[in-house]
Design an enzyme around this catalytic site. Structure first.
Site, mmCIF file in Angstrom:
data_model
loop_
_atom_site.group_PDB
_atom_site.id
_atom_site.type_symbol
_atom_site.label_atom_id
_atom_site.label_comp_id
_atom_site.label_asym_id
_atom_site.label_seq_id
_atom_site.Cartn_x
_atom_site.Cartn_y
_atom_site.Cartn_z
ATOM 1 N N VAL A 1 0.848 -1.195 0.000
ATOM 2 C CA VAL A 1 0.000 0.000 0.000
ATOM 3 C C VAL A 1 0.886 1.247 0.000
ATOM 4 O O VAL A 1 1.836 1.343 0.785
ATOM 5 C CB VAL A 1 -0.922 0.021 1.253
ATOM 6 C CG1 VAL A 1 -1.723 1.317 1.308
ATOM 7 C CG2 VAL A 1 -1.853 -1.178 1.268
ATOM 8 N N ALA B 1 4.479 4.068 2.987
ATOM 9 C CA ALA B 1 4.020 2.823 2.362
ATOM 10 C C ALA B 1 4.167 1.690 3.371
ATOM 11 O O ALA B 1 4.782 1.867 4.426
ATOM 12 C CB ALA B 1 4.856 2.509 1.130
ATOM 13 N N LYS B 2 3.585 0.570 3.068
ATOM 14 C CA LYS B 2 3.798 -0.626 3.898
ATOM 15 C C LYS B 2 3.460 -1.838 3.064
ATOM 16 O O LYS B 2 2.641 -1.762 2.133
ATOM 17 C CB LYS B 2 2.886 -0.589 5.134
ATOM 18 C CG LYS B 2 3.361 -1.476 6.261
ATOM 19 C CD LYS B 2 4.469 -0.794 7.046
ATOM 20 C CE LYS B 2 5.015 -1.662 8.152
ATOM 21 N NZ LYS B 2 5.977 -0.895 8.979
ATOM 22 N N GLY B 3 4.084 -2.965 3.407
ATOM 23 C CA GLY B 3 3.779 -4.216 2.722
ATOM 24 C C GLY B 3 3.589 -5.322 3.731
ATOM 25 O O GLY B 3 3.997 -5.196 4.889
#
Ligand code: NAD
Length: 420
Positions: free
Chosen positions: A64, A109-111
């Site tokens: 995201v 962001a992050k995953g």
């Protein structure tokens, strides 16, 4: 971010509530506020991998980007059994405020991949990481989005990501991830940066409260990258590390635990449990032990409305992301507990990730002492700004840190305007 079911979760509700309160304090432009509530893009991928048994298993992964108004997006990659889209979206939003607060030219962001990394072999983890990278490849790149390690991932994960990305480009692209091993362009001091940053933040907080860190009794929940380094550095500073825990449970000795010996025990046995001279205690109960400083450094939402009155520490330094719910925040504030919020306390990791990225782009690497000095400068400057704003506005440190982070992102939106 709409409140539809696929985006509904406690962590995201918390992140949105914090944003809404901050927007109202800042009297933010309504249109910009609305834009900040939604991630810029979110990708959900299926990751089929061949397991060691020969069967195929399919995992779900996410990446995201919350916003890229101040620069390329940046944020960790988490491997955990309960990862889902709203959690990753909330964490991406927190990354936006954190990067802006620290003055870094990044968006958030992050995953994540929903899996239990402890139950996968090295070969399975490598396959999972490479296929996940291939599936999100359109979203990452050194000037687009730069992943880093988070819970359940490490330097090796980043090396596999970098290699997979590089293979598709036909050239080596070290800048696509940070937190890589040194030999392939990692930065000195990156691995310990988050733990070290916590110590710098705690040092500043103690100084402002007229205390010394030396001799303080400390409890650390989580003994992974963040928790173990924070425990080791605080122990070296002369703190009494009375309790630590990991996913299997905790250990307690009010007179202090020798962290170097504990690290050797963990390397041998795989966990903190059973360390000689300590009593066993659950990973939850450790939060409520008598201590001066509590460092939650494991998972989110562990300090909640139903247990915050049992916290004995006078300072909570949030190593983990979102360990305290808004209800608990109110209780801790009313009880006079100083909470150093996640976006400030654990920002050391992304700051040294930024240093790694800059060093990689310039092909010029700094000395270890330069990295620690600059990290200390950035952490201290941010802490002082947050403390001054909290004092001026009469708020707690979380409110002030969010005000500073959100204000900067909003200002980026204002000057850039709305396309088309
Ligand atoms: P890690 O995987 O290295 O360690 C996590 C630790 O927490 C381990 O000791 C694990 O046993 C424990 N743990 C995991 N699940 C648990 C549970 N359900 N209950 C109790 N303990 C549990 O992860 P890390 O990189 O140290 O990250 C820890 C926290 O810090 C996360 O919230 C992460 O988002 C945050 N954080 C990490 C970094 C970083 O640079 N690694 C930076 C900023 C914030």
């Amino acid at each position: 971010m709409t409140e539809k079911s696929e985006f509904d979760s406690p962590m995201l509700r918390t992140a949105l509530a914090q944003l809404d309160q901050t927007a109202s304090r800042l009297q933010l432009d309504q249109d910009i506020h609305e834009r900040l509530r939604h991630p810029r893009r979110a990708l959900v991928v299926s990751i089929p991998i061949r397991m060691d048994t020969g069967r195929t298993a399919v995992f779900t992964g996410y990446r995201v980007h919350h916003n890229s108004v101040l620069g390329p997006t940046k944020g960790g990659l988490r491997y955990a059994p309960d990862v889902d889209l709203p959690e990753v979206s909330a964490l991406a939003m927190l990354m936006s405020w954190k990067c802006a607060l620290m003055g870094l030219p990044y968006g958030g962001a992050k995953g994540g991949v929903r899996c239990d990394p402890r139950s996968l072999s090295r070969h399975e983890l490598e396959n999972l990481t490479r296929r996940y990278t291939a599936e999100i490849i359109l979203l990452i790149g050194p000037d687009l989005d730069i992943p880093a390690p988070d819970m359940g991932t490490d330097e090796q994960t980043m090396a596999w990501m970098m290699d997979t990305y590089s293979m598709t480009q036909g050239r080596t692209v070290p800048g696509v991830v940070t937190g890589k091993p040194l030999i392939v362009g990692g930065s000195a001091r990156r691995r310990e940066a988050t733990g070290r940053g916590i110590v710098y933040a705690l040092y500043q907080a103690a100084r402002r409260l007229g205390q010394e860190l030396r001799g303080r009794r400390v409890v650390v929940q989580g003994f992974g990258n963040v928790g173990s380094v924070a425990a080791r550095l605080l122990w070296r500073e002369g703190c009494v590390i009375a309790g630590v825990s990991d996913i299997k449970g905790g250990i307690w000795n009010p007179n202090g635990i020798d962290i170097r010996q504990l690290e050797a025990h963990v390397a041998e046995s795989g966990g903190v449990g059973g360390f000689p001279g300590t009593e066993a205690i659950s990973s939850t109960d450790i939060l409520f032990q008598p201590c001066d400083v509590l460092v939650p450094a494991a998972i989110g939402s562990v300090i909640r409305g139903d247990n915050a009155d049992r916290i004995k520490a006078t300072i909570v330094a949030e190593g983990a992301n979102a360990p305290t719910t808004p209800e608990a925040d109110v209780i801790l504030r009313d009880r006079g507990v100083t909470v150093i919020p996640d976006i400030l306390a654990n920002a050391g990791g992304v700051v040294v990730s930024y240093f790694e990225w800059v060093q990689g782009l310039q092909y010029y690497f700094w000395r270890e002492s330069e990295i620690t000095t600059r990290l200390q400068e950035v952490m201290t400057r941010a802490f002082n700004r947050v403390w001054a704003l909290a004092t001026k506005e009469g708020t707690d440190l979380r409110t002030a840190a969010l005000m500073e982070g959100v204000r900067r992102v909003a200002e980026g939106y204002r000057v850039r305007g709305l396309y088309p």
